[in-house]
Design a protein around this motif. Structure first.
Motif, PDB file in Angstrom:
ATOM      1  N   ILE A 138      39.625  49.179  35.479  1.00  0.00           N
ATOM      2  CA  ILE A 138      39.741  47.787  35.031  1.00  0.00           C
ATOM      3  C   ILE A 138      40.320  46.963  36.181  1.00  0.00           C
ATOM      4  N   SER A 139      39.726  47.110  37.334  1.00  0.00           N
ATOM      5  CA  SER A 139      40.168  46.322  38.478  1.00  0.00           C
ATOM      6  C   SER A 139      39.654  44.893  38.352  1.00  0.00           C
ATOM      7  N   VAL A 140      40.294  43.979  39.059  1.00  0.00           N
ATOM      8  CA  VAL A 140      39.861  42.583  39.066  1.00  0.00           C
ATOM      9  C   VAL A 140      38.418  42.476  39.556  1.00  0.00           C
ATOM     10  N   ASP A 141      38.074  43.190  40.617  1.00  0.00           N
ATOM     11  CA  ASP A 141      36.721  43.112  41.164  1.00  0.00           C
ATOM     12  C   ASP A 141      35.681  43.615  40.169  1.00  0.00           C
ATOM     13  N   ARG A 142      36.003  44.698  39.441  1.00  0.00           N
ATOM     14  CA  ARG A 142      35.036  45.215  38.468  1.00  0.00           C
ATOM     15  C   ARG A 142      34.871  44.247  37.293  1.00  0.00           C
ATOM     16  N   LEU A 143      35.967  43.673  36.848  1.00  0.00           N
ATOM     17  CA  LEU A 143      35.883  42.710  35.751  1.00  0.00           C
ATOM     18  C   LEU A 143      35.041  41.496  36.134  1.00  0.00           C
ATOM     19  N   LEU A 144      35.242  40.979  37.340  1.00  0.00           N
ATOM     20  CA  LEU A 144      34.461  39.828  37.789  1.00  0.00           C
ATOM     21  C   LEU A 144      32.974  40.170  37.877  1.00  0.00           C
TER      22      LEU A 144
END
Length: 214
Positions: free
Chosen positions: A30-36
């Motif tokens: 649930i990293s920021v990059d994956r969420l974006l």
């Protein structure tokens, strides 16, 4: 259709390979990059225990801001000035309230500590936004989600007072309309949001909107 198992690499399978219920993949982080990346492709996370599950249902439940429905009773609440409205004033408190809310028919919450922390980071980066309803200086309702381009991806809402979350939603959608936001993503059906004007559209139409308005 298979359910894809994600690893630490940053990718998602094509959304048209999701299962009938919309489940596309599981795992990853649930990293920021994956969420974006997920939201850009119309994918959103729900949890099953400690495992993130990634969804892209067909059809998709959405609200066009110009189709917002305001009942006479809510018009009266707004005119009365029962609540005060703010945006991005208390993001962390809003997501924590959504996380802690006891919901009928649900055991616990999909908002894990990890997801909460990731969204707070997205808020600091300017992607995650909140709308708040206040009563006598107390936060009594609100919602949060992701804003990208002319789209808002709604995530969750809460209410501690009758009509508080509905008030915050109506006020926020009206604000988004003034800012030329084209669509509010509501993800999956609820009668509550249907009463406010949300409706189903084909996933194919939704993904075309993403490409045009993000």
């Amino acid at each position: 259709m298979p359910v894809y198992a994600l690893d630490k690499s940053l990718w998602f399978p094509p959304v048209d390979e999701a299962m009938e219920d919309g489940l596309l993949a599981m795992g990853g982080d649930i990293s920021v990059d994956r969420l974006l990346l997920a939201y850009k492709r119309g994918i959103f996370p729900w949890y099953d225990g400690d495992t993130p599950l990634w969804w892209c249902p067909d059809p998709r439940f959405v609200l066009y801001p110009e189709e917002l429905k305001i009942s006479k009773s809510m018009e009266a609440v707004i005119k009365k000035g029962t609540f005060d409205f703010t945006t991005n004033n208390s993001f962390a408190e809003v997501i924590r309230s959504c996380k802690d809310l006891q919901r009928k028919g649900q055991d616990g919450t999909w908002i894990t500590d990890e997801l909460e922390a990731a969204f707070i980071e997205l808020h600091k980066l300017g992607f995650a936004h909140s709308a708040e309803a206040w009563l006598d200086g107390e936060l009594v309702g609100g919602l949060y989600g992701i804003r990208m381009g002319k789209l808002f991806f709604g995530e969750s809402m809460f209410s501690k007072h009758s009509n508080a979350s509905k008030f915050a939603f109506i006020q926020y959608v009206q604000k988004l309309k003034k800012e030329n936001v084209f669509l509010v993503d509501c993800q999956v059906y609820t009668a509550h949001l249907e009463s406010l004007g949300a409706r189903m559209i084909p996933r194919e139409d939704f993904t075309a909107i993403l490409k045009k308005y993000i």
